[in-house]
Design a protein around this motif. Structure first.
Motif, mmCIF file in Angstrom:
data_model
loop_
_atom_site.group_PDB
_atom_site.id
_atom_site.type_symbol
_atom_site.label_atom_id
_atom_site.label_comp_id
_atom_site.label_asym_id
_atom_site.label_seq_id
_atom_site.Cartn_x
_atom_site.Cartn_y
_atom_site.Cartn_z
ATOM 1 N N ILE A 116 19.173 5.497 13.556
ATOM 2 C CA ILE A 116 18.897 6.577 12.606
ATOM 3 C C ILE A 116 17.767 6.100 11.708
ATOM 4 N N ILE A 117 16.795 6.957 11.495
ATOM 5 C CA ILE A 117 15.587 6.588 10.757
ATOM 6 C C ILE A 117 15.476 7.450 9.510
ATOM 7 N N LEU A 118 15.219 6.797 8.378
ATOM 8 C CA LEU A 118 14.890 7.488 7.136
ATOM 9 C C LEU A 118 13.382 7.419 6.940
ATOM 10 N N ALA A 119 12.780 8.509 6.485
ATOM 11 C CA ALA A 119 11.332 8.536 6.287
ATOM 12 C C ALA A 119 11.003 9.255 4.994
ATOM 13 N N GLY A 120 10.016 8.722 4.280
ATOM 14 C CA GLY A 120 9.585 9.340 3.037
ATOM 15 C C GLY A 120 8.504 8.524 2.366
ATOM 16 N N PRO A 121 8.002 8.983 1.227
ATOM 17 C CA PRO A 121 6.959 8.249 0.503
ATOM 18 C C PRO A 121 7.466 6.886 0.029
ATOM 19 N N ALA A 122 6.565 5.914 0.036
ATOM 20 C CA ALA A 122 6.943 4.550 -0.353
ATOM 21 C C ALA A 122 5.697 3.806 -0.794
ATOM 22 N N PRO A 162 6.885 -2.075 16.993
ATOM 23 C CA PRO A 162 7.663 -3.162 17.623
ATOM 24 C C PRO A 162 7.876 -4.352 16.663
ATOM 25 N N GLY A 163 9.099 -4.867 16.657
ATOM 26 C CA GLY A 163 9.389 -6.092 15.891
ATOM 27 C C GLY A 163 9.570 -5.905 14.416
ATOM 28 N N SER A 164 9.704 -4.694 13.925
ATOM 29 C CA SER A 164 9.871 -4.471 12.492
ATOM 30 C C SER A 164 10.918 -3.407 12.259
ATOM 31 N N TRP A 165 11.671 -3.516 11.151
ATOM 32 C CA TRP A 165 12.667 -2.509 10.824
ATOM 33 C C TRP A 165 12.094 -1.403 9.960
ATOM 34 N N TRP A 166 10.816 -1.510 9.599
ATOM 35 C CA TRP A 166 10.136 -0.439 8.869
ATOM 36 C C TRP A 166 8.717 -0.349 9.390
ATOM 37 N N TRP A 167 8.095 0.787 9.232
ATOM 38 C CA TRP A 167 6.692 0.979 9.643
ATOM 39 C C TRP A 167 6.145 2.216 8.945
ATOM 40 N N ASN A 168 4.803 2.292 8.885
ATOM 41 C CA ASN A 168 4.128 3.419 8.233
ATOM 42 C C ASN A 168 3.643 4.430 9.276
ATOM 43 N N GLN A 203 0.821 -1.195 0.000
ATOM 44 C CA GLN A 203 0.000 0.000 0.000
ATOM 45 C C GLN A 203 0.866 1.260 0.000
ATOM 46 N N PRO A 204 0.534 2.241 -0.849
ATOM 47 C CA PRO A 204 1.315 3.490 -0.854
ATOM 48 C C PRO A 204 1.099 4.283 0.423
ATOM 49 N N THR A 205 2.141 4.951 0.863
ATOM 50 C CA THR A 205 2.066 5.786 2.049
ATOM 51 C C THR A 205 2.947 7.004 1.856
ATOM 52 N N GLU A 206 2.572 8.117 2.437
ATOM 53 C CA GLU A 206 3.350 9.336 2.324
ATOM 54 C C GLU A 206 4.567 9.336 3.232
ATOM 55 N N LEU A 207 4.551 8.463 4.256
ATOM 56 C CA LEU A 207 5.654 8.504 5.210
ATOM 57 C C LEU A 207 5.944 7.110 5.759
ATOM 58 N N ARG A 208 6.783 6.369 5.057
ATOM 59 C CA ARG A 208 7.270 5.089 5.568
ATOM 60 C C ARG A 208 8.612 5.332 6.257
ATOM 61 N N LYS A 209 8.782 4.732 7.426
ATOM 62 C CA LYS A 209 10.005 4.919 8.191
ATOM 63 C C LYS A 209 10.858 3.655 8.125
ATOM 64 N N ILE A 210 12.151 3.848 7.993
ATOM 65 C CA ILE A 210 13.097 2.741 7.911
ATOM 66 C C ILE A 210 14.160 2.930 8.983
ATOM 67 N N SER A 211 14.280 1.944 9.846
ATOM 68 C CA SER A 211 15.310 1.940 10.876
ATOM 69 C C SER A 211 16.600 1.380 10.289
#
Length: 458
Positions: free
Chosen positions: A134-140, A452-458, A83-91
């Motif tokens: 460090i977290i990267l965030a952006g559309p995904a 919790p338990g994931s290296w990425w989240w919306n 699903q598209p999201t405007e702000l997916r975060k990546i740890s």
């Protein structure tokens, strides 16, 4: 280079365009990255390279083979990633753990790791000292393989970011401080001299096909140079392929994508004055970013206005075949550059190599930030898997070295024009030094609560 000359008598007039073709790839397989056969390196980015490092334009059947190969290897996108999201975060800490798990089990990296969970742009960088992260965030969004073998978003068609490009950006950030990241495809001084000598012998166009071939032979192979990143990296491939595609559009070798108004430079120029002109219009692509926004502590950062700008300048060609910068832009070349800049966001979807270039620019700027502002030190963690090469090696490709000159004739007035120059420049360290402070990032930071338990989240 641009040379204008009047031919008396029976010749009506022709414009000759000299343009660079081609780009890249030879893959050295690695169990962590999976098994890729030679169809991959023959067509990635719409370009190909032979074992001697000679760039050529990729054939349609090669890109079709590439697409079929990638489709066979592509796993279904997990529903929660699709699903598209405007702000997916990546740890980045979590990304390292996912890579280490693949190393531990001896399995190839899963697609969501290789494609950074579908991230398509870096909008925010957040340092989390409490979690040492460090977290990267952006559309995904989820990803698919398009008709030419690019990994793009399912709904938007924008290319997704690649782990390998991130690794290159992080590990070469310090090197990029010495002159930035760039590529260039240029004729040699000897070739320019030979071309000048040949032009001086012409009084009429003669047999156009013969003249074109003689021009190609005189100018010869053009040289490809890459600075700031390894020439054998995928990152470098993107730089070279984007430069190649820009030239093909500028010189009319390829039509603009459907629905995009971008006439070629050849279609825009008119017949010039009589005689010979030794001014060479050239174009290059560069980042077009606003100053980075940051909070008081330097823990939250925002990328603003991230785009790409086409730049142009005229070079002066001396009688010995040397090029000198004039600092001036040809008005028509400037108009073409402005048109490409205005259309760049649409081109980044219609011609995915331009989207990949913008992704690489984001990653290069992030890499420079990591060093310039000591983000790992602020996070309290060194990120050894991402920053060091002893656990995860970079993908290796045969570096592009040269490309043949190709001439094309178009009738226009009484003059003819030859052009061949350009490149890509990413002054990543200059960009990260321009910052502005803002309290508005506090709300962004509060919205990044980790799942919790994931290296990425919306």
């Amino acid at each position: 280079m641009q040379i204008q000359k009047v031919f008396p008598g029976r010749w009506v007039g022709t414009i000759l365009s000299l343009c660079v073709l081609g780009a890249v790839e030879l893959w050295m397989t690695d169990p962590l990255w999976g098994q890729i056969d030679d169809r991959y390196y023959r067509a990635v980015g719409g370009v190909s390279i032979d074992p001697e490092g000679i760039l050529q334009n990729a054939q349609v059947d090669a890109t079709g083979q590439l697409r079929q190969m990638l489709l066979k290897q592509l796993a279904p996108v997990p529903q929660d990633l699709a699903q598209p999201t405007e702000l997916r975060k990546i740890s980045l800490r979590g990304l390292e753990s996912a890579i280490q798990e693949a190393l531990r089990t001896g399995k190839p990296l899963p697609d969501e790791v290789k494609y950074l969970a579908g991230l398509q742009q870096i909008r925010y960088v957040l340092v989390d000292p409490d979690q040492q992260d460090i977290i990267l965030a952006g559309p995904a969004e989820g990803w698919k393989v398009d008709d030419r073998g690019f990994l793009v978003g399912i709904t938007t068609g924008r290319p997704v970011m690649l782990l390998d490009d991130l690794l290159v950006a992080l590990r070469t950030a310090q090197q990029a401080a010495q002159g930035g990241i760039s590529c260039s495809i240029d004729p040699t001084p000897q070739g320019l001299q030979q071309l000048q000598a040949y032009v001086s012998t012409l009084s009429t166009i003669g047999q156009p096909d013969v003249t074109l071939r003689n021009i190609e032979h005189a100018l010869g192979l053009q040289q490809i140079t890459v600075h700031g990143v390894p020439a054998d990296s995928h990152f470098a491939r993107v730089l070279v392929a984007a430069d190649y595609r820009m030239k093909r559009l500028a010189m009319g070798f390829d039509p603009p994508p459907k629905g995009i108004r971008l006439p070629s430079y050849l279609a825009m120029i008119s017949a010039g004055p009589k005689g010979i002109s030794n001014l060479m219009p050239r174009w290059w692509l560069a980042p077009n970013y606003q100053p980075l926004l940051r909070d008081e502590e330097g823990l939250t950062w925002e990328f603003r206005g991230a785009s790409v700008k086409a730049m142009t300048e005229e070079d002066f060609l001396t009688t010995t075949g040397q090029r000198q910068h004039t600092g001036r832009a040809n008005p028509v070349a400037q108009k073409w550059a402005d048109m490409m800049t205005a259309q760049y966001d649409r081109l980044a979807v219609a011609e995915p190599i331009f989207g990949q270039l913008r992704n690489c620019m984001d990653l290069a700027i992030f890499g420079a930030m990591m060093v310039q502002y000591r983000l790992p030190e602020k996070a309290g963690y060194s990120f050894p898997v991402l920053l060091e090469g002893n656990q995860v090696s970079l993908l290796k490709f045969a570096p592009p070295k040269q490309t043949p000159t190709i001439a094309r004739a178009v009738k226009k007035g009484t003059n003819w024009v030859i052009t061949a120059s350009g490149g890509v420049q990413i002054p990543s360290w200059q960009i990260v030094q321009k910052t502005e402070k803002s309290d508005s990032l506090r709300a962004v930071r509060q919205a990044t609560a980790k799942k919790p338990g994931s290296w990425w989240w919306n």
